[in-house]
Write a protein that holds these residues in place. Structure first.
Motif, short mmCIF file in Angstrom:
data_model
loop_
_atom_site.label_atom_id
_atom_site.label_comp_id
_atom_site.label_asym_id
_atom_site.label_seq_id
_atom_site.Cartn_x
_atom_site.Cartn_y
_atom_site.Cartn_z
N ARG A 96 7.23 7.35 3.84
CA ARG A 96 6.26 6.48 4.53
C ARG A 96 6.99 5.39 5.28
O ARG A 96 7.02 4.25 4.85
CB ARG A 96 5.29 5.87 3.52
CG ARG A 96 4.39 6.84 2.79
CD ARG A 96 3.37 7.50 3.70
NE ARG A 96 2.42 6.55 4.20
CZ ARG A 96 1.23 6.30 3.62
NH1 ARG A 96 0.89 6.94 2.53
NH2 ARG A 96 0.40 5.43 4.14
N THR B 124 5.18 2.11 5.87
CA THR B 124 4.78 1.27 4.75
C THR B 124 5.83 0.21 4.46
O THR B 124 5.52 -0.90 4.04
CB THR B 124 4.57 2.13 3.49
OG1 THR B 124 3.54 3.08 3.77
CG2 THR B 124 4.15 1.29 2.30
N THR C 162 2.02 5.49 -2.67
CA THR C 162 1.07 5.47 -1.56
C THR C 162 1.07 6.81 -0.83
O THR C 162 0.02 7.30 -0.41
CB THR C 162 1.40 4.35 -0.58
OG1 THR C 162 2.75 4.46 -0.13
CG2 THR C 162 1.20 2.99 -1.22
N LEU D 101 -3.27 6.24 -7.28
CA LEU D 101 -3.85 4.90 -7.26
C LEU D 101 -3.61 4.13 -8.56
O LEU D 101 -3.38 2.92 -8.54
CB LEU D 101 -5.36 4.99 -7.01
CG LEU D 101 -5.79 5.68 -5.71
CD1 LEU D 101 -7.29 5.60 -5.57
CD2 LEU D 101 -5.11 5.06 -4.52
N TRP E 124 -3.15 -2.83 -2.93
CA TRP E 124 -3.39 -1.51 -2.33
C TRP E 124 -4.27 -0.64 -3.22
O TRP E 124 -5.31 -0.13 -2.80
CB TRP E 124 -2.05 -0.82 -2.07
CG TRP E 124 -2.18 0.54 -1.46
CD1 TRP E 124 -2.40 0.85 -0.15
CD2 TRP E 124 -2.11 1.79 -2.14
NE1 TRP E 124 -2.46 2.20 0.04
CE2 TRP E 124 -2.29 2.81 -1.18
CE3 TRP E 124 -1.90 2.15 -3.47
CZ2 TRP E 124 -2.28 4.16 -1.51
CZ3 TRP E 124 -1.88 3.50 -3.80
CH2 TRP E 124 -2.07 4.48 -2.82
N SER E 125 -3.85 -0.47 -4.48
CA SER E 125 -4.66 0.37 -5.37
C SER E 125 -5.96 -0.32 -5.74
O SER E 125 -7.00 0.33 -5.92
CB SER E 125 -3.88 0.74 -6.63
OG SER E 125 -3.49 -0.41 -7.32
N ARG F 257 -8.59 0.47 -3.10
CA ARG F 257 -9.06 1.85 -3.09
C ARG F 257 -9.79 2.25 -4.37
O ARG F 257 -10.47 3.26 -4.40
CB ARG F 257 -7.88 2.79 -2.82
CG ARG F 257 -7.46 2.71 -1.34
CD ARG F 257 -6.01 3.04 -1.10
NE ARG F 257 -5.69 2.91 0.33
CZ ARG F 257 -5.41 1.75 0.91
NH1 ARG F 257 -5.43 0.63 0.22
NH2 ARG F 257 -5.14 1.71 2.20
N SER G 262 -3.75 -5.27 5.46
CA SER G 262 -4.39 -4.97 4.18
C SER G 262 -5.74 -5.68 4.06
O SER G 262 -6.70 -5.13 3.51
CB SER G 262 -3.47 -5.39 3.03
OG SER G 262 -2.27 -4.64 3.04
N ASP H 188 -0.14 14.10 1.86
CA ASP H 188 -0.88 12.84 1.77
C ASP H 188 -2.27 13.18 1.24
O ASP H 188 -3.17 13.56 1.99
CB ASP H 188 -0.95 12.19 3.14
CG ASP H 188 -1.67 10.84 3.12
OD1 ASP H 188 -2.38 10.55 2.13
OD2 ASP H 188 -1.53 10.07 4.08
#
Length: 836
Positions: A524, A527, A591, A596, A628-629, A632, A665, A778
């Motif tokens: 990534r 990222t 990611t 997650l 991030w997690s 989601r 984000s 992904d």
């Protein structure tokens, strides 16, 4: 009064018993319990009706038995699947094996279910009790466990063979392999040798003795069994070949005073003593090949079983007809069966505490026996099995011993005996590998822990594998048994200094970080906006160089569990820099894979390390990773708290790229909450900051995100302008970055064209997105693309295609714990309601 012949009485008893079972509906097991005898006894009475010449006499091979079963299933009118699904503990695959004449099971030795008997008892087959009993006897005849086989000699000469273990259970596959070996020997093959190998305490001797005392083995070797314990791994020194020969000859009746002293003459006398005799020879607890070779007879009527912790690979170079049988820990079912027997529990006892108990013992038979004895002696009145299992888990080796008077009943001592026979280099490798908390290790990790190069490490690893202290898989990775890992770590704590252990961990962490960070950038690139100042790896850490994405994914799949564990387990203040760097590198993998919930503990440990260091940039990274997690998974308040703190830290240091990443984000977070105006504002700031920083990758991402939120606000013309500019900007990036960013832009363009009613163009973009995300592995992107395709199919009037796409999306998003799963589930429910 005239007495009846014994066989007539047995037949009448069998007939009466069969009628009793049929009339009362009782099972063989129930009758056995009522009469206080074993099931084997009841079955022998039933089999005593002399049915060997009945309708199943021709089923003399597993293939013919399988063909008969296939025909019976066909006559029953049901399929194999239906039969298997209606038979407890029996799978469709298992039935197919039996139909092909493969893997026919022996009757179980413990309280595990008899799957063959369960299948025969299924009412759909319509078999009478008599037929089931006779088919069971066919199975027993084919697996060498027949109740009607010629009885062995009543006073079978077992000589020094240890008594059988009444608690023996499981090992069905290994017993079948030994039975096949017996059949091969019966067909006249030259000397056949079975080498039972495995870690100390795994039950090699118990298996050898149990099989040697089986009806089939005793019938085949009417002249009995010779047995000698070679003390290969014991408190006493190993037995020399000459000493072993002398003991075996004494078992054959030789006067020890008359045995020759010269090794050659003694070997000749040994061979002469075996000539023409049908004997089973059990050589137990062998140390190495030179100890065993002189004891292997050249007499074809003899069969040899050798047990050893050493794999004895060298025997294959000098002797043919060797079958290696490697014993691992018991299966979960076998371990539970043994534990229930030793603890005096019925089969209906609660399963979870027993499973926890056997897991704490590593499902090692010796450990289960010791733990069961300790529980019944010291703990049964004061604690439950589940509570004792928790105590065991806290210090397994400390609890797994029966007492100082008997070292053979201590797991640690048994493993010590194996360790003492290693070279110094192998001992050090064993100890330092115990410091690695992962499930297994590559040779590269072992090199980092020990500081050895590949050439210096090859010998110690091979020695540990041959000693069954490590297991090597087909991918060249090395794994401990759970208890062996505890043993190795305990030895390291006692033997190696704190500085030596600390340097080994430093080398391991440096190996991980300096391999993982470049690998994460392969996965990534967009990222990781900021290159980390890793510094130089310490000498001996030997980082791996991965050149392409597939290799990076494979490396992370193999190493992420161990890398996470070693980072999390460091004491506060120990290697704080490497801990947060390891977490940041792993974030790229998590990611990319859409994992997650796997990294929360690691990221929190890394944030604490960054705070101890007083490093604001590192803290900002960790706050973004934690958000991030959280976003989601629907923990929006937590996510916003982390992001605001990350923004504050990036503003303090003037880190433009960090500020931009945080605004991105925040835009995603607001988008998840359908606050599209705020999200568009954050995404514009994100774009402006990357333009100021001159970051081309960030600019391409920013253009796409701005376009996406214009679309969410229904501003499709503006959305098209930004998304097409983003696609153009991707063309100026290097292939890796372009490969990651393009599917995100295609997804945005698919959405815009979908909203504009251009379904064909939208479908094309979504298909491109789906294919690329699958190529990149992904999973989040794949699930989201499938959900969008479902929306498109629904809009274009194809509910069946929509249902299929949404179901596939739901499976992925549910597996990942993604909040979007609830939305897809609702759409499917609405679609089903409309259809109804």
């Amino acid at each position: 009064m005239t007495s009846r012949p014994a066989h007539d009485t047995a037949a009448r008893l069998g007939s009466w018993l069969a009628a009793h079972l049929a009339g009362t509906g009782r099972s063989v097991a129930q009758v056995a319990r009522e009469l206080g005898v074993g099931e084997e006894v009841v079955r022998s009475w039933l089999a005593g009706r002399g049915s060997g010449d009945g309708e199943f006499a021709r089923l003399d091979t597993p293939a013919r038995l399988g063909a008969w079963l296939r025909a019976r299933i066909a006559d029953s009118g049901c399929t194999v699947r239906e039969l298997a699904e209606s038979t407890e503990h029996v799978s469709r695959v298992t039935v197919y094996y039996w139909l092909k004449g493969e893997h026919l099971p022996r009757p179980p030795t413990g309280d595990e279910p008899d799957r063959f008997d369960l299948l025969l008892s299924n009412p759909r087959l319509g078999l009478t009790l008599r037929q089931r009993v006779e088919l069971d006897e066919v199975r027993r005849r084919l697996t060498g466990t027949s109740l009607n086989a010629p009885p062995p000699v009543a006073d079978w000469p077992d000589r020094a063979l240890p008594p059988g273990d009444r608690a023996f259970t499981g090992r069905g596959e290994e017993l079948r392999r030994l039975d096949r070996l017996l059949r091969e020997h019966h067909r006249g093959r030259a000397v056949v040798i079975a080498a039972l190998t495995g870690i100390g305490g795994v039950g090699k001797t118990a298996l050898a003795v149990h099989w040697a005392r089986s009806r089939a083995a005793r019938s085949r070797f009417a002249e009995g069994c010779l047995y000698v314990n070679l003390n290969g791994y014991a408190e006493a020194p190993p037995l020399g070949p000459e000493q072993a020969m002398a003991r075996l000859l004494e078992q054959l009746g030789a006067d020890p005073e008359t045995l020759p002293a010269a090794p050659e003459a003694l070997a000749a006398r040994y061979r002469e003593g075996l000539r023409g005799r049908r004997l089973l020879v059990v050589l137990d607890n062998a140390h190495a090949e030179p100890q065993v070779r002189p004891l292997l007879p050249d007499e074809p009527s003899c069969l040899v079983v050798v047990t050893s912790r050493n794999r004895l690979d060298g025997l294959r170079a000098t002797h043919s007809g060797i079958t290696g049988i490697a014993l691992d820990a018991l299966t979960a079912g076998e371990a539970a069966s043994l534990a229930r027997h030793l603890l005096g529990l019925s089969r209906g006892a609660e399963e979870a505490p027993v499973a926890a108990f056997t897991a704490a013992c590593g499902r090692l038979p010796l450990a289960i026996r010791i733990a069961a004895a300790n529980f019944r002696t010291h703990h049964a009145r004061t604690s439950s099995i589940g509570e004792y299992a928790r105590v065991l888990g806290g210090d397994r080796l400390g609890h797994l011993h029966a007492g100082p008077a008997d070292p053979s009943t201590s797991v640690a001592t048994v493993m010590d005996w194996s360790y003492r026979h290693l070279t110094a280099a192998a001992q050090r490798t064993y100890r330092l590998l115990g410091l690695h908390p992962g499930p297994d290790a590559s040779a590269a990790l072992a090199a980092a822990l020990t500081g050895l190069d590949a050439d210096g490490l090859r010998g110690p690893l091979l020695e540990l594998v041959r000693a069954n202290l490590l297991a090597e898989d087909a991918h060249g990775r090395y794994a401990f048994h759970d208890l062996a890992r505890d043993h190795a770590a305990a030895l390291a704590a006692r033997t190696d200094t704190a500085d030596e252990r600390r340097e080994a961990v430093r080398r391991l962490l440096d190996h991980y970080v300096h391999t993982a960070y470049p690998a994460a950038n392969l996965l990534r690139p967009s990222t990781h906006e900021l290159a980390l100042p890793l510094g130089e790896p310490c000498p001996g850490s030997s980082p791996e160089r991965l050149a392409e994405r597939g290799a990076a994914l494979a490396w992370f799949e193999a190493e992420h569990a161990g890398m996470s564990a070693i980072a999390v387990n460091q004491a506060p203040g120990e290697f704080d820099v490497r801990v947060w760097q390891a977490a940041w590198a792993l974030f790229g993998f998590f990611t990319a894979e859409g994992r997650l919930g796997e990294h929360g503990g690691l990221q929190r440990a890394a944030l604490a390390a960054a705070e101890r260091l007083g490093a604001p940039t590192a803290q900002a990274h960790m706050h973004r990773a934690l958000s991030w997690s959280a976003t989601r998974m629907g923990r929006f308040d937590d996510s916003r708290t982390h992001l605001l703190r990350s923004l504050e830290l990036s503003l303090q240091t003037g880190d433009l790229v960090g500020q931009a990443a945080t605004y991105n984000s925040l835009a995603v977070l607001d988008g998840q909450q359908e606050r599209y105006a705020e999200a568009l504002d954050h995404s514009r700031r994100f774009l402006a900051l990357f333009e100021t920083a001159g970051n081309r990758t960030g600019v391409a991402r920013g253009l796409n995100v701005v376009g996406w939120f214009h679309a969410m606000l229904g501003e499709y013309d503006e959305a098209l302008v930004y998304c097409e500019r983003a696609l153009e900007a991707c063309r100026d990036l290097d292939p890796r970055e372009r490969g990651v960013l393009e599917p995100k832009v295609w997804d945005s363009l698919g959405l815009v064209h979908h909203r504009l009613g251009d379904f064909a163009r939208a479908r094309g973009y979504y298909r491109l997105t789906l294919d690329r995300n699958r190529e990149l592995r992904d999973r989040i992107g794949e699930g989201e693309a499938l959900a969008c395709l479902g929306d498109l199919h629904r809009s274009s009037g194809d509910p069946d295609a929509a249902r299929e796409a949404w179901r596939d999306a739901l499976a992925i998003l549910t597996d990942l714990g993604h909040t979007a799963a609830a939305d897809v589930r609702g759409k499917l429910a609405d679609l089903d309601a409309e259809s109804a």
